[in-house]
Design a protein around this motif. Structure first.
Motif, PDB file in Angstrom:
ATOM      1  N   HIS A  34       0.826  -1.356  -0.254  1.00 42.62           N
ATOM      2  CA  HIS A  34       0.039   0.006   0.027  1.00 42.62           C
ATOM      3  C   HIS A  34       0.715   1.302   0.147  1.00 42.62           C
ATOM      4  O   HIS A  34       0.537   2.065  -0.565  1.00 42.62           O
ATOM      5  CB  HIS A  34      -0.836   0.077   1.264  1.00 42.62           C
ATOM      6  N   LYS A  35       2.217   1.239   0.565  1.00 40.71           N
ATOM      7  CA  LYS A  35       3.097   2.270   0.624  1.00 40.71           C
ATOM      8  C   LYS A  35       4.395   1.778   0.960  1.00 40.71           C
ATOM      9  O   LYS A  35       4.467   0.617   1.602  1.00 40.71           O
ATOM     10  CB  LYS A  35       2.714   3.339   1.583  1.00 40.71           C
ATOM     11  N   SER A  36       5.432   2.356   0.602  1.00 47.29           N
ATOM     12  CA  SER A  36       6.646   1.887   0.846  1.00 47.29           C
ATOM     13  C   SER A  36       7.693   3.322   1.195  1.00 47.29           C
ATOM     14  O   SER A  36       7.220   4.373   0.707  1.00 47.29           O
ATOM     15  CB  SER A  36       7.361   1.102  -0.028  1.00 47.29           C
ATOM     16  N   HIS A  37       8.682   2.925   2.080  1.00 53.63           N
ATOM     17  CA  HIS A  37       9.369   4.202   2.262  1.00 53.63           C
ATOM     18  C   HIS A  37      10.910   3.656   2.547  1.00 53.63           C
ATOM     19  O   HIS A  37      11.045   2.673   3.029  1.00 53.63           O
ATOM     20  CB  HIS A  37       9.034   5.410   3.414  1.00 53.63           C
ATOM     21  N   GLU A  38      12.009   4.543   2.596  1.00 54.10           N
ATOM     22  CA  GLU A  38      13.437   4.057   2.898  1.00 54.10           C
ATOM     23  C   GLU A  38      13.620   4.920   4.179  1.00 54.10           C
ATOM     24  O   GLU A  38      13.156   6.047   4.500  1.00 54.10           O
ATOM     25  CB  GLU A  38      14.285   4.685   1.539  1.00 54.10           C
ATOM     26  N   TYR A  39      14.833   4.389   4.937  1.00 51.68           N
ATOM     27  CA  TYR A  39      15.257   4.926   5.991  1.00 51.68           C
ATOM     28  C   TYR A  39      16.768   4.100   6.300  1.00 51.68           C
ATOM     29  O   TYR A  39      16.953   3.179   6.069  1.00 51.68           O
ATOM     30  CB  TYR A  39      14.183   4.967   7.353  1.00 51.68           C
ATOM     31  N   LYS A  40      17.258   4.727   7.340  1.00 50.14           N
ATOM     32  CA  LYS A  40      18.492   4.173   7.872  1.00 50.14           C
ATOM     33  C   LYS A  40      18.126   3.570   9.269  1.00 50.14           C
ATOM     34  O   LYS A  40      17.694   4.255  10.068  1.00 50.14           O
ATOM     35  CB  LYS A  40      19.738   5.104   8.039  1.00 50.14           C
ATOM     36  N   ASP A  41      18.362   2.422   9.400  1.00 51.03           N
ATOM     37  CA  ASP A  41      18.282   1.712  10.833  1.00 51.03           C
ATOM     38  C   ASP A  41      19.339   2.024  11.779  1.00 51.03           C
ATOM     39  O   ASP A  41      20.150   2.756  11.552  1.00 51.03           O
ATOM     40  CB  ASP A  41      18.026   0.064  10.637  1.00 51.03           C
ATOM     41  N   LYS A  42      19.219   1.515  12.960  1.00 55.30           N
ATOM     42  CA  LYS A  42      20.186   1.807  14.032  1.00 55.30           C
ATOM     43  C   LYS A  42      21.555   1.298  13.813  1.00 55.30           C
ATOM     44  O   LYS A  42      22.484   1.753  14.220  1.00 55.30           O
ATOM     45  CB  LYS A  42      19.730   0.905  15.406  1.00 55.30           C
ATOM     46  N   ARG A 102      22.155   0.927   8.429  1.00 58.37           N
ATOM     47  CA  ARG A 102      21.906   0.114   6.972  1.00 58.37           C
ATOM     48  C   ARG A 102      20.808   0.716   6.362  1.00 58.37           C
ATOM     49  O   ARG A 102      19.742   1.289   6.872  1.00 58.37           O
ATOM     50  CB  ARG A 102      21.337  -1.332   7.277  1.00 58.37           C
ATOM     51  N   ASP A 103      20.833   0.927   4.902  1.00 53.12           N
ATOM     52  CA  ASP A 103      19.554   1.319   4.228  1.00 53.12           C
ATOM     53  C   ASP A 103      18.599   0.324   4.070  1.00 53.12           C
ATOM     54  O   ASP A 103      18.692  -0.725   3.594  1.00 53.12           O
ATOM     55  CB  ASP A 103      20.069   1.876   2.697  1.00 53.12           C
ATOM     56  N   CYS A 104      17.408   0.718   4.539  1.00 51.29           N
ATOM     57  CA  CYS A 104      16.192  -0.097   4.712  1.00 51.29           C
ATOM     58  C   CYS A 104      14.958   0.310   3.775  1.00 51.29           C
ATOM     59  O   CYS A 104      15.227   1.515   3.696  1.00 51.29           O
ATOM     60  CB  CYS A 104      15.815  -0.139   6.183  1.00 51.29           C
ATOM     61  N   LEU A 105      14.362  -0.583   3.446  1.00 53.77           N
ATOM     62  CA  LEU A 105      13.189  -0.336   2.616  1.00 53.77           C
ATOM     63  C   LEU A 105      12.027  -0.745   3.493  1.00 53.77           C
ATOM     64  O   LEU A 105      12.129  -1.772   3.831  1.00 53.77           O
ATOM     65  CB  LEU A 105      13.297  -0.882   1.276  1.00 53.77           C
ATOM     66  N   VAL A 106      10.831  -0.349   3.645  1.00 57.15           N
ATOM     67  CA  VAL A 106       9.566  -0.664   4.427  1.00 57.15           C
ATOM     68  C   VAL A 106       8.585  -0.749   3.388  1.00 57.15           C
ATOM     69  O   VAL A 106       8.279   0.107   2.615  1.00 57.15           O
ATOM     70  CB  VAL A 106       9.218   0.093   5.528  1.00 57.15           C
ATOM     71  N   TYR A 107       7.842  -2.120   3.394  1.00 56.38           N
ATOM     72  CA  TYR A 107       6.649  -2.230   2.565  1.00 56.38           C
ATOM     73  C   TYR A 107       5.617  -2.302   3.720  1.00 56.38           C
ATOM     74  O   TYR A 107       5.682  -3.261   4.526  1.00 56.38           O
ATOM     75  CB  TYR A 107       6.806  -3.560   1.842  1.00 56.38           C
TER      76      TYR A 107
END
Length: 142
Positions: free
Chosen positions: A90-98, A101-106
């Protein structure tokens, strides 16, 4: 609803005693107090209520491949596995975790048990490997 503050008897009867429990305040939510209970491969977050017997389940996070979703997706699987079982997010976004690491959320919306709440199923993927690091189910009120 989760059992009284500092105790999760139903959960502990299934998962064993919590390995650790912490509390924190979330300033973006009027300094609401949350409690996190850490089990082997699962983190349960609850919103702490003023009424000690009425804490509310806020999030369940899977950190181990030991626990699949209802459609069989586990930590360690790929983005294509998610899409084959759940379709496009339904949506996705990117961020850096603790761990930076470059992460992508579905994210996928799931009907909640109450009209005023929505459960969101999130798959956190490491972009470099395209593999699931964590799976979380969050409760949001509308």
């Amino acid at each position: 609803n989760i059992a009284p503050k500092n105790k999760l008897p139903e959960t502990e009867s299934i998962l064993g005693p919590a390995l650790n429990t912490t509390q924190f305040q979330f300033k973006e939510m009027n300094n609401a107090t949350f409690k996190q209970s850490y089990f082997n491969g699962i983190i349960i977050t609850s919103l702490v209520s003023n009424n000690k017997n009425n804490d509310s389940l806020w999030e369940i996070r899977l950190t181990s491949s030991k626990y699949p979703t209802a459609r069989g997706i586990k930590v360690g699987q790929s983005a294509s596995d998610i899409i084959s079982m759940y379709g496009q997010p339904h949506k996705s976004h990117e961020y850096k975790d603790k761990q930076n690491r470059d992460c992508l959320v579905y994210s996928y919306n799931v009907n909640g048990s109450k009209r005023s709440s929505i459960w969101t199923l999130n798959f956190i993927l490491e972009k470099a490997s395209n593999k699931i690091l964590e799976i979380e189910a969050d409760a949001w009120s509308s």
